[in-house]
Design an enzyme around this catalytic site. Structure first.
Site, mmCIF file in Angstrom:
data_model
loop_
_atom_site.group_PDB
_atom_site.id
_atom_site.type_symbol
_atom_site.label_atom_id
_atom_site.label_comp_id
_atom_site.label_asym_id
_atom_site.label_seq_id
_atom_site.Cartn_x
_atom_site.Cartn_y
_atom_site.Cartn_z
ATOM 1 N N ASP A 6 0.854 -1.187 0.000
ATOM 2 C CA ASP A 6 0.000 0.000 0.000
ATOM 3 C C ASP A 6 0.895 1.245 0.000
ATOM 4 O O ASP A 6 2.117 1.137 0.138
ATOM 5 C CB ASP A 6 -0.868 -0.053 1.272
ATOM 6 C CG ASP A 6 -2.033 0.916 1.233
ATOM 7 O OD1 ASP A 6 -2.263 1.552 0.195
ATOM 8 O OD2 ASP A 6 -2.716 1.029 2.269
ATOM 9 N N ASP A 31 -9.087 3.942 -1.495
ATOM 10 C CA ASP A 31 -9.855 4.365 -0.322
ATOM 11 C C ASP A 31 -11.179 4.999 -0.731
ATOM 12 O O ASP A 31 -11.338 6.213 -0.734
ATOM 13 C CB ASP A 31 -9.021 5.326 0.518
ATOM 14 C CG ASP A 31 -7.761 4.633 1.037
ATOM 15 O OD1 ASP A 31 -7.690 3.386 0.960
ATOM 16 O OD2 ASP A 31 -6.853 5.328 1.506
ATOM 17 N N HIS A 38 -13.248 -4.257 3.432
ATOM 18 C CA HIS A 38 -12.225 -3.507 4.150
ATOM 19 C C HIS A 38 -12.872 -2.265 4.747
ATOM 20 O O HIS A 38 -13.889 -1.791 4.234
ATOM 21 C CB HIS A 38 -11.101 -3.126 3.168
ATOM 22 C CG HIS A 38 -9.942 -2.430 3.807
ATOM 23 N ND1 HIS A 38 -9.488 -2.730 5.066
ATOM 24 C CD2 HIS A 38 -9.116 -1.453 3.333
ATOM 25 C CE1 HIS A 38 -8.444 -1.964 5.347
ATOM 26 N NE2 HIS A 38 -8.196 -1.184 4.313
#
Ligand SMILES: *[C@@H]1O[C@H](CO)[C@@H](O)[C@H](O)[C@H]1NC(C)=O
Ligand SMILES: *[C@@H]1O[C@H](CO)[C@@H](O)[C@H](O)[C@H]1NC(C)=O
Ligand SMILES: *[C@@H]1O[C@H](CO)[C@@H](O)[C@H](O)[C@H]1NC(C)=O
Ligand SMILES: *[C@@H]1O[C@H](CO)[C@@H](O)[C@H](O)[C@H]1NC(C)=O
Length: 905
Positions: free
Chosen positions: A506, A581, A639
């Site tokens: 990430d 995100d 997530h």
């Protein structure tokens, strides 16, 4: 000093708590000097001229001098014929002041060339040909036309926007003197954005090129953007260009051309007669303007009508990059499928992943202790919900020091992993590229003492701010650093945790909280003296290449699994990606299909979106819809942000649990289909999931549809991305002779376009295409590894000719033995009322799997029984019965290894 720290902490605070993208933190074209310069080039006024007297012809390419007549600078232009119906157009300065950056290791090896023929050669034009592909190079102004089978399909520099800003020395401004500088963009030699300064030691070095696609009605590709599938018209005064600059954009906006975490500069122009692609191989910051003639206002189409001219549609594309050479691939199609295969021929395919990676992944920032991990899995088990993989985000480390474990919360990683593997589960942990600058941390000490870090423009080690606080960033472009990192993945450097751990990379854009646009300054220095600006968009991919090779080195016979946020062309060879995100809202759910479909067209099929949305709390309706939609994207992971409420699917009321369980089981039942598709992707280069236009290129109605996805060519899913839906308007393609069977009740519909279906919360509309045979595993299990010996259900969805076919791929699910012929690749076929199976390749693989049931959709009526024949079983009568518009054949009981036939009587 204190002041700086306060600023840093404040930016960290902003990063973590701002629940809205701060659009102003990121540049628009007008705030970028090179974008302003290149976008400002006036069309139809090209100064570039080919000197065709200088033409050199070889077997595969032609090379000519290209002259910028306004500035009197010489370039070299090479046009090469590539195998598989592609051209490569390359241009560079002949004697530059500095070398221009040329990427390495993005292509999957040097492309294979093809022999070309020169049809015509004068000082005004040169015509070359191979197969039914033709290119015409025009000298003045410079222009290249590409023809497929006699039809003009692409023109380079048709609008005259081709530019290579040659390296030059900076003019010193003299007061009052009229000189070139005054016409120059104020940011050409140095530039500020917010509080950041870019020193631009080499000055302007931009490149620009336009391509026109005559006849095209839509364009696709150019991921990663949170936009719809079909690209929109951008232009001064309208939308900003699609931007490529890998950035950590928190809670990104949808319907936006803003840059995101990944950059794949390939575009496809499409019409019902032709699809053509263009791949712009450049890892520096890039902006792309699109102009689709269909988006022009009504007035101009009226003008066209009045003047009596057929208003031919077209798409104009304008690539603008900050640096590098011109390296353009024209993928001549002529179908979407050809283009997708041509692109993977250049940049490679994804190697077959391990079977379990296609099952369900449970992630959260963070599972906070070993007990937490164990308990979550236990809860899944208790509620009969399958899960294969648990994920650990950054909090498992000792103070954000990667390759370490928190000594208290994760004191027994080996044991925790053994606990997981003993129930057939797996573990993925995060490893990010930033390194905590802390004395005693082996990674920092090694990196510092061996000079592994990226440098500032002044040659000091670059320090930025990320999760661990003060951090530095290894220069993965240095081969020594590459090898050092690779070795870290071998067992001993990872605290004795065994071979099963897989890796999540990430923040690899790289993310730098206090850097310009939350990344590294462009004038930072890499191996070989290259600035970060030259290679920025590749940084994350090189990092995943290290991880991939490191995992291979750790265990050469286990297929690595890596998830990466940052990506570039070629990433598919190393990693899966996700859409970063996102947010727990309906718009972000809706964006997940077009985003992953764009990636799939650009070679990266292994894509998914955080189920439920990363930021904020989804309501239960959204969460259920998200699971139902995500079943049909390749990467299937939930997530959530650290500030969100827990949302593991067992935490909800029983009706919600039931619906999510149903969605999870639907995914598990279709794992053989996913696995077969990934195998076929590796072998044939086709995307695993496809937009409708890919399979139905001649249907003009499907060109904008991006709330539906085709899984291979046999399953069609329609997502529901609004609250309270009671109907869904599903587009069933293919015409009246194409059949679609509703997965809920086996009812048959013709492919007559938009069809309304009523829906409730229990499911979304999903269909099997008539003509396909789908191999399912219908016995519910806790994990995919527990299904390997389970029998298959074959669903035969008949087409209007009462035929169907399908494939099934089987191997050991985890190793590379399949590359040594240890697999089964089976073809099933149904015609003349008979199902037959046969091996596509003469290979063998031991498996206990057998066929438990056959379901024939659209079956003829009046079937009394079925007769199975196989070598080992001889001839056996099988019971049949009708149920819900389907014919069920019970217990064929035959092994999938064996060729057999089942005849309906
Ligand atoms: C698109 O192209 C047309 C035709 O060349 C032109 O008139 C129009 O201004 C362009 N639109 C934009 C947004 O650049
Ligand atoms: C492993 O599982 C056992 C039995 O459930 C449990 O007692 C132990 O705490 C677990 N260990 C770890 C490290 O998770
Ligand atoms: C059925 O067969 C005809 C003749 O072979 C063929 O043209 C048609 O495409 C087939 N239909 C389907 C749905 O495959
Ligand atoms: C992998 O799956 C196949 C069937 O899908 C099974 O026969 C085989 O035993 C499995 N291998 C392992 C190592 O689990």
């Amino acid at each position: 000093m204190k002041w700086t720290i306060r600023i840093l902490l404040f930016s960290l605070f902003l990063y973590q708590t701002c629940f809205a993208v701060v659009k102003e933190n990121f540049k628009e074209c007008s705030q970028s000097s090179f974008c302003r310069r290149l976008r400002g080039i006036k069309p139809d006024n090209s100064n570039y001229v080919l000197n065709l007297k200088s033409l050199q012809v070889s077997d595969n390419s032609v090379e000519s001098e290209l002259w910028n007549s306004a500035e009197n600078v010489k370039f070299k232009l090479v046009l090469t014929a590539l195998a598989g119906n592609m051209f490569r157009l390359y241009a560079d300065e002949i004697s530059p002041l500095h070398k221009r950056y040329r990427v390495e290791n993005v292509l999957n090896g040097e492309p294979q060339v093809e022999r070309l023929e020169v049809l015509k050669r004068t000082e005004d034009e040169v015509i070359i040909q191979f197969g039914d592909n033709k290119a015409v190079l025009k000298a003045k102004p410079f222009k290249v036309e590409f023809y497929k089978d006699g039809t003009l399909v692409a023109v380079v520099n048709g609008r005259g926007l081709f530019t290579i800003e040659h390296f030059r020395t900076k003019n010193v401004q003299v007061d009052g003197e009229e000189n070139q500088l005054q016409q120059e963009d104020p940011g050409a030699w140095e530039e500020n954005f917010k509080s950041h300064h870019d020193s631009k030691p080499r000055g302007p070095e931009g490149i620009s090129l336009d391509i026109t696609f005559p006849g095209a009605v839509r364009s696709y590709g150019l991921p990663q953007h949170a936009d719809r599938l079909s690209l929109r018209t951008t232009g001064p005064g309208g939308l900003d260009p699609y931007r490529f600059y890998n950035l950590d954009v928190f809670e990104y906006l949808v319907d936006s051309t803003m840059a995101l975490y990944g950059s794949i500069p390939v575009v496809y122009a499409h019409s019902s007669s032709n699809t053509v692609g263009a791949f712009w191989l450049n890892p520096s910051e890039t902006w792309v303007d699109i102009n689709n003639s269909k988006d022009q206002n009504v007035v101009s189409s009226l003008v066209n009508l009045v003047s009596g001219q057929a208003s031919e549609s077209r798409v104009d594309v304008h690539f603008m990059s900050e640096s590098g050479v011109v390296d353009l691939f024209i993928l001549m199609g002529p179908t979407p499928k050809d283009c997708a295969k041509q692109y993977t021929q250049l940049t490679g395919v994804a190697p077959l992943p391990q079977y379990y990676t296609l099952a369900y992944h449970q992630c959260r920032w963070n599972y906070i202790t070993e007990d937490d991990v164990t308990t979550v899995v236990k809860n899944f088990d208790e509620h009969d919900m399958p899960v294969d993989t648990m994920w650990l985000d950054i909090e498992y480390t000792d103070g954000k020091k990667y390759f370490t474990w928190d000594p208290i919360k994760f004191a027994h990683p080996d044991q925790m992993l053994m606990n997981l593997t003993s129930t057939g589960r797996h573990l993925v942990v995060i490893i990010d590229p930033h390194v905590k600058r802390e004395g005693g941390y082996f990674l920092h000490e090694d990196s510092l003492s061996n000079d592994y870090y990226v440098k500032t423009k002044d040659g000091n080690v670059y320090e930025g701010w990320c999760w661990p606080g003060s951090s530095s960033y290894p220069d993965f472009f240095n081969p020594t650093v590459f090898d050092y990192y690779k070795a870290l993945y071998s067992k001993l450097k990872f605290d004795n945790v065994n071979n099963d751990i897989m890796i999540w990379n990430d923040m690899n854009e790289p993310s730098v909280f206090n850097g310009p646009e939350i990344t590294m300054p462009k004038d930072c220095l890499h191996h070989g003296g290259w600035e970060h600006r030259h290679l920025h968009n590749m940084y994350g991919m090189v990092y995943t290449a290290i991880t991939y090779e490191g995992l291979l080195q750790r265990n050469p016979n286990r297929r690595p699994f890596i998830l990466s946020r940052s990506h570039f062309a070629g990433t598919q060879r190393y990693a899966a990606i996700w859409t970063g995100d996102n947010n727990a809202d309906w718009n972000h759910l809706a964006a997940s299909y077009p985003m992953c479909l764009s990636e799939a067209l650009a070679g990266v099929s292994f894509c998914g979106a955080d189920i439920g949305g990363f930021f904020n709390n989804p309501d239960v309706e959204l969460l259920q819809r998200w699971y139902q939609a995500a079943v049909w994207l390749p990467f299937f992971r939930a997530h959530a942000h650290i500030d969100t409420r827990r949302r593991e699917p067992y935490l909800f009321a029983e009706d919600v649990r039931h619906r999510i369980r149903t969605a999870l089981r639907l995914r598990y039942a279709h794992l053989p289909t996913w696995y077969t598709l990934f195998y076929e992707h590796e072998r044939f280069g086709e995307p695993v999931v496809r937009p409708l236009f890919y399979m139905y290129p001649k249907d003009p109605e499907v060109v904008d549809i991006d709330n539906q996805v085709l899984v291979g060519d046999s399953i069609l899913a329609h997502m529901i991305s609004e609250s309270g839906a009671t109907t869904a308007n599903v587009y069933l393609p293919g015409g009246s002779s194409e059949y679609w069977y509703d997965m809920r009740d086996w009812r048959k519909y013709a492919g007559n376009g938009y069809t309304s279906f009523s829906v409730n919360l229990d499911s979304i509309p999903v269909f099997y295409r008539g003509g396909s045979i789908i191999c399912r595993k219908d016995r519910p299990r806790r994990a995919s590894s527990l299904m390997h010996k389970d029998p298959f259900t074959l669903i035969i969805a008949l087409d209007s000719n009462n035929s169907a076919k399908g494939t099934l791929y089987i191997d050991d699910n985890e190793s590379f033995e399949y590359r040594k012929q240890k697999y089964l690749y089976i073809q099933f076929q149904f015609k003349n009322n008979e199902l037959t199976s046969s091996l596509i390749d003469k290979t063998d693989y031991e498996t206990l799997e057998w066929i438990e049931r056959v379901i024939v959709l659209g079956a003829p009526s009046g079937v009394q029984k079925a007769v199975l024949t196989s070598k080992s079983l001889g001839s056996v009568d099988l019971e049949t019965h009708y149920s819900d518009d389907a014919l069920i054949i019970r217990k064929p009981g035959v092994s999938v290894r064996e060729s057999f036939a089942v005849k309906l009587i």
